[in-house]
Scaffold this active site. Structure first.
Site, PDB file in Angstrom:
ATOM      1  CB  CYS A 137      -3.103   6.256   5.174  1.00  0.00           C
ATOM      2  SG  CYS A 137      -4.716   7.028   4.462  1.00  0.00           S
ATOM      3  CB  VAL A 138       1.479   5.489   6.769  1.00  0.00           C
ATOM      4  CG1 VAL A 138       1.441   5.488   5.280  1.00  0.00           C
ATOM      5  CG2 VAL A 138       1.490   6.838   7.459  1.00  0.00           C
TER       6      VAL A 138
END
Length: 171
Positions: A140-141
């Site tokens: 996600c990051v």
């Protein structure tokens, strides 16, 4: 006006019957953001690049050094990070796609390559790891936890093995 070239009659039938409402909704929504008649100035390949990104990701060592964030145990000059740069530069197109899928959740880069990947790929040193350990990620990051391997060969082997795993890579 028709930017989707049917591959077969079955594909054409599928798009024009079962998915007709969805295709019309997509076209109408896209048209609100970017009028379809303006797309005629682009080739099919350019439209695909705009919508799907680069299907054959490529990068140079300078791109990795400039557009990734080494942190928490790695710096742009640390031996482990420079090993990582060399391993990534030695990857084939398919290996690069698998690496991107593993680290970002998408096998392509946006137009402009690593410079336009947001959030930037962050590479941190995996604590208490050995040559037998595998890297892990938070897709996600775009956060890669990479052990400080003793050689490029081991790093390449462990990184490629990790990219072939399916499922969650969060740890």
């Amino acid at each position: 006006k028709n930017f989707i070239k049917p591959i077969s009659k079955g594909f054409h039938l599928f798009l024009n019957t079962r998915m007709q409402k969805q295709m019309e909704a997509f076209r109408d929504g896209f048209n609100k953001v970017f009028p379809m008649e303006k797309l005629s100035s682009f080739s099919h390949e350019e439209v695909q690049m705009i919508l799907c990104g680069n299907q054959s990701p490529s990068w140079a060592a300078e791109d990795i050094i400039n557009y990734t964030e080494p942190k928490l145990g790695y710096t742009r000059d640390s031996p482990g990070f420079l090993r990582f740069v060399r391993v990534l530069c030695g990857m084939s197109s398919d290996e690069r796609k698998a690496f991107l899928q593993f680290t970002t959740g998408c096998s392509t880069l946006p137009p402009g390559g690593l410079a336009n990947l947001h959030p930037r790929l962050t590479v941190v040193r995996k604590v208490d790891a050995t040559d037998a350990s595998y890297p892990s990620v938070n897709t996600c990051v775009h956060y890669l936890k990479l052990p400080e391997y003793s050689s490029e060969e081991i790093m390449r082997e462990r990184l490629l093995a990790a990219t072939m795993e399916k499922g969650f890579h969060l740890n």
